[in-house]
Design a protein around this motif. Sequence first.
Motif, PDB file in Angstrom:
ATOM      1  N   PHE A 241     -10.303   9.747  13.397  1.00  0.00           N
ATOM      2  CA  PHE A 241      -9.312  10.627  14.026  1.00  0.00           C
ATOM      3  C   PHE A 241      -8.626  11.544  13.012  1.00  0.00           C
ATOM      4  CE2 PHE A 241      -9.504   7.306  17.293  1.00  0.00           C
ATOM      5  CZ  PHE A 241      -9.636   8.100  18.431  1.00  0.00           C
ATOM      6  N   GLY A 242      -8.999  11.386  11.741  1.00  0.00           N
ATOM      7  CA  GLY A 242      -8.390  12.228  10.722  1.00  0.00           C
ATOM      8  C   GLY A 242      -6.987  11.807  10.348  1.00  0.00           C
ATOM      9  N   CYS A 243      -6.570  10.603  10.755  1.00  0.00           N
ATOM     10  CA  CYS A 243      -5.240  10.115  10.435  1.00  0.00           C
ATOM     11  C   CYS A 243      -5.175   8.614  10.658  1.00  0.00           C
ATOM     12  CB  CYS A 243      -4.171  10.818  11.276  1.00  0.00           C
ATOM     13  SG  CYS A 243      -4.286  10.438  13.039  1.00  0.00           S
ATOM     14  N   ILE A 244      -4.088   8.016  10.218  1.00  0.00           N
ATOM     15  CA  ILE A 244      -3.827   6.600  10.454  1.00  0.00           C
ATOM     16  C   ILE A 244      -2.334   6.435  10.673  1.00  0.00           C
ATOM     17  CG2 ILE A 244      -3.716   6.165   7.963  1.00  0.00           C
ATOM     18  CD1 ILE A 244      -4.618   3.297   8.490  1.00  0.00           C
ATOM     19  N   GLY A 245      -1.978   5.673  11.688  1.00  0.00           N
ATOM     20  CA  GLY A 245      -0.572   5.406  11.956  1.00  0.00           C
ATOM     21  C   GLY A 245      -0.108   4.194  11.179  1.00  0.00           C
ATOM     22  N   ILE A 246       1.088   4.281  10.610  1.00  0.00           N
ATOM     23  CA  ILE A 246       1.644   3.182   9.819  1.00  0.00           C
ATOM     24  C   ILE A 246       2.734   2.507  10.655  1.00  0.00           C
ATOM     25  CG2 ILE A 246       2.716   2.515   7.651  1.00  0.00           C
ATOM     26  CD1 ILE A 246      -0.121   3.786   7.445  1.00  0.00           C
ATOM     27  N   VAL A 247       2.556   1.207  10.891  1.00  0.00           N
ATOM     28  CA  VAL A 247       3.500   0.456  11.717  1.00  0.00           C
ATOM     29  C   VAL A 247       4.180  -0.637  10.899  1.00  0.00           C
ATOM     30  CG1 VAL A 247       2.233   0.922  13.845  1.00  0.00           C
ATOM     31  CG2 VAL A 247       1.660  -1.106  12.508  1.00  0.00           C
ATOM     32  N   ASP A 248       5.416  -0.999  11.308  1.00  0.00           N
ATOM     33  CA  ASP A 248       6.132  -2.071  10.611  1.00  0.00           C
ATOM     34  C   ASP A 248       5.744  -3.423  11.219  1.00  0.00           C
ATOM     35  OD1 ASP A 248       7.503  -2.334  13.005  1.00  0.00           O
ATOM     36  OD2 ASP A 248       9.379  -1.456  12.263  1.00  0.00           O
ATOM     37  N   GLU A 249       6.465  -4.462  10.804  1.00  0.00           N
ATOM     38  CA  GLU A 249       6.122  -5.814  11.257  1.00  0.00           C
ATOM     39  C   GLU A 249       6.326  -6.013  12.758  1.00  0.00           C
ATOM     40  OE1 GLU A 249      10.374  -5.951   9.582  1.00  0.00           O
ATOM     41  OE2 GLU A 249       8.459  -4.945   9.186  1.00  0.00           O
ATOM     42  N   HIS A 250       7.071  -5.093  13.390  1.00  0.00           N
ATOM     43  CA  HIS A 250       7.298  -5.184  14.834  1.00  0.00           C
ATOM     44  C   HIS A 250       6.344  -4.274  15.632  1.00  0.00           C
ATOM     45  CE1 HIS A 250      10.879  -7.455  13.888  1.00  0.00           C
ATOM     46  NE2 HIS A 250      11.333  -6.463  13.147  1.00  0.00           N
ATOM     47  N   GLY A 251       5.424  -3.641  14.932  1.00  0.00           N
ATOM     48  CA  GLY A 251       4.475  -2.760  15.596  1.00  0.00           C
ATOM     49  C   GLY A 251       5.031  -1.387  15.894  1.00  0.00           C
ATOM     50  N   ILE A 252       6.172  -1.044  15.333  1.00  0.00           N
ATOM     51  CA  ILE A 252       6.796   0.257  15.562  1.00  0.00           C
ATOM     52  C   ILE A 252       6.238   1.271  14.572  1.00  0.00           C
ATOM     53  CG2 ILE A 252       8.980   1.538  15.483  1.00  0.00           C
ATOM     54  CD1 ILE A 252      10.363  -1.065  16.381  1.00  0.00           C
ATOM     55  N   LEU A 253       5.899   2.448  15.058  1.00  0.00           N
ATOM     56  CA  LEU A 253       5.341   3.489  14.196  1.00  0.00           C
ATOM     57  C   LEU A 253       6.439   4.028  13.279  1.00  0.00           C
ATOM     58  CD1 LEU A 253       2.605   5.169  13.897  1.00  0.00           C
ATOM     59  CD2 LEU A 253       3.860   6.990  15.073  1.00  0.00           C
ATOM     60  N   ILE A 254       6.203   3.928  11.978  1.00  0.00           N
ATOM     61  CA  ILE A 254       7.198   4.400  11.007  1.00  0.00           C
ATOM     62  C   ILE A 254       6.656   5.528  10.130  1.00  0.00           C
ATOM     63  CG2 ILE A 254       8.427   2.202  10.925  1.00  0.00           C
ATOM     64  CD1 ILE A 254       6.915   1.603   8.294  1.00  0.00           C
ATOM     65  N   GLY A 255       5.406   5.912  10.335  1.00  0.00           N
ATOM     66  CA  GLY A 255       4.835   6.983   9.532  1.00  0.00           C
ATOM     67  C   GLY A 255       3.390   7.251   9.888  1.00  0.00           C
ATOM     68  N   LEU A 256       2.827   8.262   9.245  1.00  0.00           N
ATOM     69  CA  LEU A 256       1.441   8.653   9.497  1.00  0.00           C
ATOM     70  C   LEU A 256       0.852   9.227   8.228  1.00  0.00           C
ATOM     71  CD1 LEU A 256      -0.097  10.333  12.543  1.00  0.00           C
ATOM     72  CD2 LEU A 256      -0.269  11.565  10.378  1.00  0.00           C
ATOM     73  N   VAL A 257      -0.385   8.864   7.967  1.00  0.00           N
ATOM     74  CA  VAL A 257      -1.132   9.444   6.850  1.00  0.00           C
ATOM     75  C   VAL A 257      -2.273  10.261   7.451  1.00  0.00           C
ATOM     76  CG1 VAL A 257      -2.522   9.011   4.795  1.00  0.00           C
ATOM     77  CG2 VAL A 257      -0.563   7.533   5.308  1.00  0.00           C
ATOM     78  N   SER A 258      -2.284  11.549   7.142  1.00  0.00           N
ATOM     79  CA  SER A 258      -3.345  12.427   7.639  1.00  0.00           C
ATOM     80  C   SER A 258      -4.293  12.786   6.504  1.00  0.00           C
ATOM     81  CB  SER A 258      -2.731  13.703   8.220  1.00  0.00           C
ATOM     82  OG  SER A 258      -2.148  14.474   7.173  1.00  0.00           O
ATOM     83  N   ASP A 259      -5.386  13.453   6.841  1.00  0.00           N
ATOM     84  CA  ASP A 259      -6.299  13.952   5.807  1.00  0.00           C
ATOM     85  C   ASP A 259      -5.550  14.795   4.793  1.00  0.00           C
ATOM     86  OD1 ASP A 259      -8.588  12.762   6.799  1.00  0.00           O
ATOM     87  OD2 ASP A 259      -9.063  14.437   8.127  1.00  0.00           O
ATOM     88  N   GLY A 260      -4.613  15.599   5.302  1.00  0.00           N
ATOM     89  CA  GLY A 260      -3.852  16.468   4.411  1.00  0.00           C
ATOM     90  C   GLY A 260      -2.965  15.708   3.452  1.00  0.00           C
TER      91      GLY A 260
END
Length: 333
Positions: A241-260
């Motif tokens: 998908f050209g990215c990855i979502g970063i989640v904390d221990e509760h499964g909450i999205l706290i960031g994203l790493v993209s190709d860029g």
Amino acid sequence: MIEPYDADRAALVSAQTALRAECAGLAALQTALATPEQLGHSFSAAVALIAECAGRVVVGGIGKSGHIGRKIQATLASTGTPAMFVHPAEAAHGDLGMIDAKDILLLFSHSGETSELAALLEHAARHALPVIGVTSSPNSTLARASTLSLCLPRAREACPMGLAPTTSTMMQLALGDALAIALLERRGFTADDFGAFHPGGRLGALLRPVCRLMHEGEALPLGTPDMPLSAVIMEMTRKAFGCIGIVDEHGILIGLVSDGDLRPALTRDLNTTRAADIMNPVPITTRPNMLAQEAVRVMNERKKPITSLFVLDEDSRPIGIVHLHDLLRAGIA
């Protein structure tokens, strides 16, 4: 000296003359609607009458008025007002049975003297059905027989002989559309409602919520803040998908790493650099009920367009991801 006949110029002059006549008719209609004693009061009463109807709007008309009626019936039905078209000539041969005691009639006739409407008017009178008549003749049979008469202002036909229904049918169409829109707004009809009535084609795709296009479950590219870049690269490559979502221990999205985000970090140690070191802590996301067309706008409104959106639930947990390619395949982008 007589100038030679210029067919192209003559055609353009005719077209502009016709359009001026029809624009004048629409301007007269707008003025009449803005004047309570002309059309404004009866129009408002017609909207209220239809809105309170427990059945359907039965639309009828003959000839050009019939064609306009069919279009208005379709517009009413697609914007939340149940409606059907009954051909007046067929009504006298059994189709009157299609009309229910809770229905209301919306009849179109420029002259108001269309003989084929007689069966519908007699049926309405016999069963006490409300009739809304749209005509240009306030003293016509249709106007007199109607519960409410919507009388169009007189206007010159675009036809140079004043015979072919042109301006008059344009005004019928505009008035019917105005009725449909007024009813739409009165009912609180939403884009979601519109999408439910238009599931097919590009329009249906535009009005589809992203939850019907998103990837879910194991397809989601997810990682943790402590994930090393080597693992980030593997997950991004595997999910594509050209990215990855970063989640904390509760499964909450706290960031994203993209190709860029990843490319400038490739000079670092891939085993000691963590996802949290390079992630975007405020990624652009969406909700499941966002319309696909709105998702496209969100993707494209930045200087550097994005190609994927994570879909979050009410607790900011990722439940899906939608990619630009999904929107392209659906005929949206």
